[in-house]
Every structure is written in C-alpha cells, then in structure tokens.
Enzyme design. Structure first.
Site, PDB file in Angstrom:
ATOM      1  N   GLU A  61     -13.888   1.799  -5.250  1.00  0.00           N
ATOM      2  CA  GLU A  61     -13.036   2.951  -5.538  1.00  0.00           C
ATOM      3  C   GLU A  61     -11.993   3.159  -4.443  1.00  0.00           C
ATOM      4  O   GLU A  61     -10.856   3.575  -4.728  1.00  0.00           O
ATOM      5  CB  GLU A  61     -13.900   4.206  -5.684  1.00  0.00           C
ATOM      6  N   PRO A 266     -22.712 -11.880  -0.656  1.00  0.00           N
ATOM      7  CA  PRO A 266     -23.446 -10.762  -1.250  1.00  0.00           C
ATOM      8  C   PRO A 266     -22.643  -9.461  -1.208  1.00  0.00           C
ATOM      9  O   PRO A 266     -21.820  -9.241  -0.296  1.00  0.00           O
ATOM     10  CB  PRO A 266     -24.707 -10.661  -0.393  1.00  0.00           C
ATOM     11  N   ARG A 267     -22.896  -8.605  -2.187  1.00  0.00           N
ATOM     12  CA  ARG A 267     -22.179  -7.328  -2.287  1.00  0.00           C
ATOM     13  C   ARG A 267     -22.541  -6.391  -1.145  1.00  0.00           C
ATOM     14  O   ARG A 267     -21.692  -5.626  -0.670  1.00  0.00           O
ATOM     15  CB  ARG A 267     -22.514  -6.673  -3.639  1.00  0.00           C
ATOM     16  N   MET A 307     -17.727  -8.140   5.850  1.00  0.00           N
ATOM     17  CA  MET A 307     -17.247  -7.084   4.962  1.00  0.00           C
ATOM     18  C   MET A 307     -15.726  -6.989   5.055  1.00  0.00           C
ATOM     19  O   MET A 307     -15.124  -7.267   6.084  1.00  0.00           O
ATOM     20  CB  MET A 307     -17.862  -5.735   5.355  1.00  0.00           C
ATOM     21  N   GLU A 336      -9.460  -8.689  -9.065  1.00  0.00           N
ATOM     22  CA  GLU A 336      -9.062  -9.235  -7.765  1.00  0.00           C
ATOM     23  C   GLU A 336      -8.940 -10.756  -7.774  1.00  0.00           C
ATOM     24  O   GLU A 336      -7.907 -11.294  -7.346  1.00  0.00           O
ATOM     25  CB  GLU A 336     -10.019  -8.754  -6.672  1.00  0.00           C
TER      26      GLU A 336
END
Length: 440
Positions: A61, A266-267, A307, A336
């Site tokens: 977001e 990984p998220r 990240m 994306e």
C-alpha cells in the site's frame, strides 16, 4: 447486529489481546516492539501539523501511494506529509520512500486514541489506501471535520459478504467518507452496497509506479555478481497454513539441469533463513544476497534476503513468478514485474489482484499456472524460447501504458473538493485528467 456502540465496548478489552499478538509476532520480527506507544495512544513528540495524511497499512500500500502522493503534492505543494502504517516493513518502506515525511503507526481504533491522533496532527485531509475500514477512525474524522477518502479501493465478493454481516457497523462509517476511489466498476458496486457514496472508478495507482533509477543501478550490480547466467526469480513467496510456497518451487526446481540461477525472495524477512535452510536441505548449493560476494557458477539458488529491493530483482530477471498465488493468500503485486518488462507468471490464488491478473493474461502480458510443476514447465519454455520472452516484453509495455493515470484522476477529485472547501478554487482549480483507462 453489531453497531458502533457494541464495537466500541470491545475496545475496552481488545488492547490486551493485541499486545499479546504483537509480542508473539515480535518473536520472529523484533521490530514489532519498536515505537510501541504510537499504537496505543501515547502522545507523539513534535507531531506534524495540518499535513496531507496518507494511511498505508504495509509495503504494498505504501508503494501504491507513491504516485498518488506525487500528484497530490502538485496541488498542495506547501503541505507537510504524514504517513501512517500498521507494520514495521510498511514503516521502513515509508521512511525510505519519503524521507521528508513524518512516519508513525496509526493507533488502534479505540475512540480516545483516535481523538488524540486527530487532535495532535489536525490533518488537512486523510487518504486511506485500498480497503482500510476502521469505523471509529472514519467517524472521528467526520466528527472533527477532517475530509477522508478511500483511495485505490478494492473489495472482493468474499469481503463484501463479510462486511454485509456487520452492516450496522460498517455502513454508517462508509457514508461519512468524502470520496471513494475504486479500482474497477465491480469494486465500486460492491463498495456502494456496503454504504460508500460519492464513488468514482479511477483505476489502480500501481500502474503508475515506475522503477526508481537507484533500483536500475542495483539491478546492474546484481547482474555483475551473477554473471551471464539466466535468472529465474520467485518474488514475495509466502507461508500459509503450513505450506511454504518457496519449498514448493524449490522442489519443482530440482529437476532443472541447465545453468539458470533460481532467486527466491520471501515476502517477510522472518522467512529468509527458512528459505535458505530449505534449499540446503533439498541438496542445492545456496548463497545469500547479504553475503555481498560474487555468485559462484555452481550456485543453483540465491536467497534475496533484503527488503526494499524488489524492483532490482525484477530488473535483473529473465522470468519472474509472483508469490502469494500458489498458496491461498491472493497474490502479491503482479504489475511491478510486468512494468519491468519481465515475462511474468502467477498461480491460481489472485483475489488481491483479480482484475489485474485477468487483464494481464488477456493482453498476453502474463501467464497463470496452477501448480509448481506447471510453473517449472512455463519457466523452461521461457528459457528455451527467447522470442517468447521478447513478445512478453512488448505486450507488457502496452498493457501497463493502457492502464496508467489513476493517481492523477484521484488527485484531481481530492484537490477539487479540498480547494473548494478551503475557498481557494479561484486560482488553483485542478485541471481534469483523462477518464479512467484512457491514454493521453
């Protein structure tokens, strides 16, 4: 029927349960203990006054808000910026993308905490990204005269059914919104049925995001570390109900015999080490992005344990899979990788991006697979067929271009309303952008 009075009574005991939940999350992600007081009504030192306030719950977001914020700043150039989040990763993304903004956690929905938050900041107006429906927050804005908008709003059929079960709580709150900007006509209809009025179909701001130049430079650095090998990226992999999406993909990759490098990102950071350990246990030679060394020619799996660098991973890939879709978490952002011109694959669970996924497949800009085995077959086809990859790239560019402009449309509607309210419309009337879905 649950109404606002009953909901507010629940907030007398809810904070105790929330504190326990956050402490449990902190066991894997210690950042959940940072800035603890902001979540529970503690006064903020030196709060920014009369800002443009954007609430973006987490990383996705926050990124989606970036082009909207840029558009709003053209109308409100002198206003400071306040960003609120609910997750540590969202906060970190906001601090990186908007170093001039004040970033903090939004307090939970206890009326006293909401009243203090609004009183100490006195926002010029607020924007809730996507579908963040906090009834006391929404009512509090109406009671304090703060115009509040729901932007990039989406609502699945499943979520609509859930909200209709608590209609007595949700509908009165939604009716107080100053505006609701839906991604699609179907979203608009569902939002209207749970109480939203003044609904506009504006599209999805995620089509307006472009890869930052810094990410292009980082992608070049990744490619230098990897060498001339093909790169197969699995981005934002998720763990859900006991199933590790990264493990599914790694198991399928065991049958590969070429020189391509599999990159797993990984998220959530707490899954970085797990992904590494899983790959080792399956017999792969594995390295991590964080070791900052060259990728050995015999390394078969590279773990993207960082990240805020997802664009760089996409820009360095030859084919990308978007996670959260082989497990039932609704898919991460497929726009994306398509915007980066990368052949894009995703799995069967798409409820977070259902419209974008369907449109991308229809346009030939992405491909849906049902299993990890099917993913492997599609990857193999892309690696063996350079012409296929080229066709994906050209279709991707056309697809993204056709859907840009949502941020300008939302900013126009907000600017028109706020400037009229402030009686400044005479010399600052926004120029109306193109209708939703049309090019310049």
């Amino acid at each position: 029927m649950i109404n606002r009075w009953f909901y507010t009574q629940l907030w007398k005991t809810a904070p105790l349960l929330i504190r326990r939940y956050l402490k449990k999350r902190a066991g894997q992600s210690p950042a959940y203990l940072d800035n603890w007081g902001e979540r529970f009504g503690a006064p903020l030192h030196n709060p920014v006054q009369q800002p443009i306030w954007i609430h973006a719950v987490s990383v996705g977001e926050t990124r989606a808000a970036q082009p909207l914020i840029a558009a709003l700043r053209r109308y409100f150039a002198d206003a400071p910026l306040l960003l609120t989040q609910m997750t540590p990763t969202g906060r970190a993304a906001a601090e990186e993308l908007f170093p001039d903004a004040q970033c903090r956690y939004l307090p939970y929905d206890k009326p006293e905490w909401i009243e203090q938050f609004l009183s100490e900041h006195k926002p010029r107006f607020g924007v809730l990204m996507e579908t963040e429906i906090w009834p006391n927050l929404i009512h509090g804005c109406a009671e304090q005269g703060v115009p509040l908008f729901l932007a990039n709003a989406r609502l699945s059929e499943k979520s609509q059914r859930g909200y209709l079960k608590i209609r007595g709580l949700v509908e009165p709150a939604m009716q107080t919104l100053s505006g609701c900007f839906a991604q699609t006509a179907a979203d608009a209809e569902r939002l209207h049925l749970i109480g939203a009025s003044n609904v506009h179909v504006c599209g999805n701001t995620k089509y307006d995001i472009t890869p930052p130049e810094g990410m292009r430079a980082l992608a070049a650095a990744f490619q230098e570390r990897i060498g001339k090998r093909p790169v197969v990226l699995c981005a934002s992999t998720r763990f859900h109900k006991g199933t590790d999406e990264a493990e599914l993909l790694l198991n399928a990759w065991r049958q590969y015999r070429g020189d391509a490098l599999l990159v797993i990102v990984p998220r959530h950071p707490e899954r970085f080490q797990t992904a590494f350990d899983t790959a080792v246990a399956l017999g792969f030679k594995v390295q991590k992005r964080s070791d900052n060394g060259l990728v050995s020619p015999d390394t078969r799996v590279w773990i993207g344990d960082s990240m805020g660098e997802l664009f760089a991973y996409y820009l360095s890939a030859d084919v990308a899979f978007v996670g959260g879709s082989l497990v039932d978490t609704g898919c991460q952002n497929i726009i994306e990788p398509i915007a980066c011109g990368v052949p894009t694959l995703f799995g069967p669970s798409t409820y977070n991006f259902s419209a974008a996924c369907a449109l991308a497949v229809e346009a030939g800009a992405a491909q849906q697979v049902q299993t990890a085995e099917e993913w492997f077959g599609a990857v193999k086809e892309c690696l063996d067929n350079l012409q296929l990859s080229g066709r994906f790239g050209s279709r991707a560019e056309a697809f993204v271009s056709a859907h840009r402009g949502a941020s300008e449309r939302m900013a126009y509607e907000i600017g028109k309303m706020i400037l009229k309210k402030e009686m400044l419309v005479s010399d600052k009337t926004p120029q109306e952008p193109n209708p939703a879905g049309q090019d310049e």
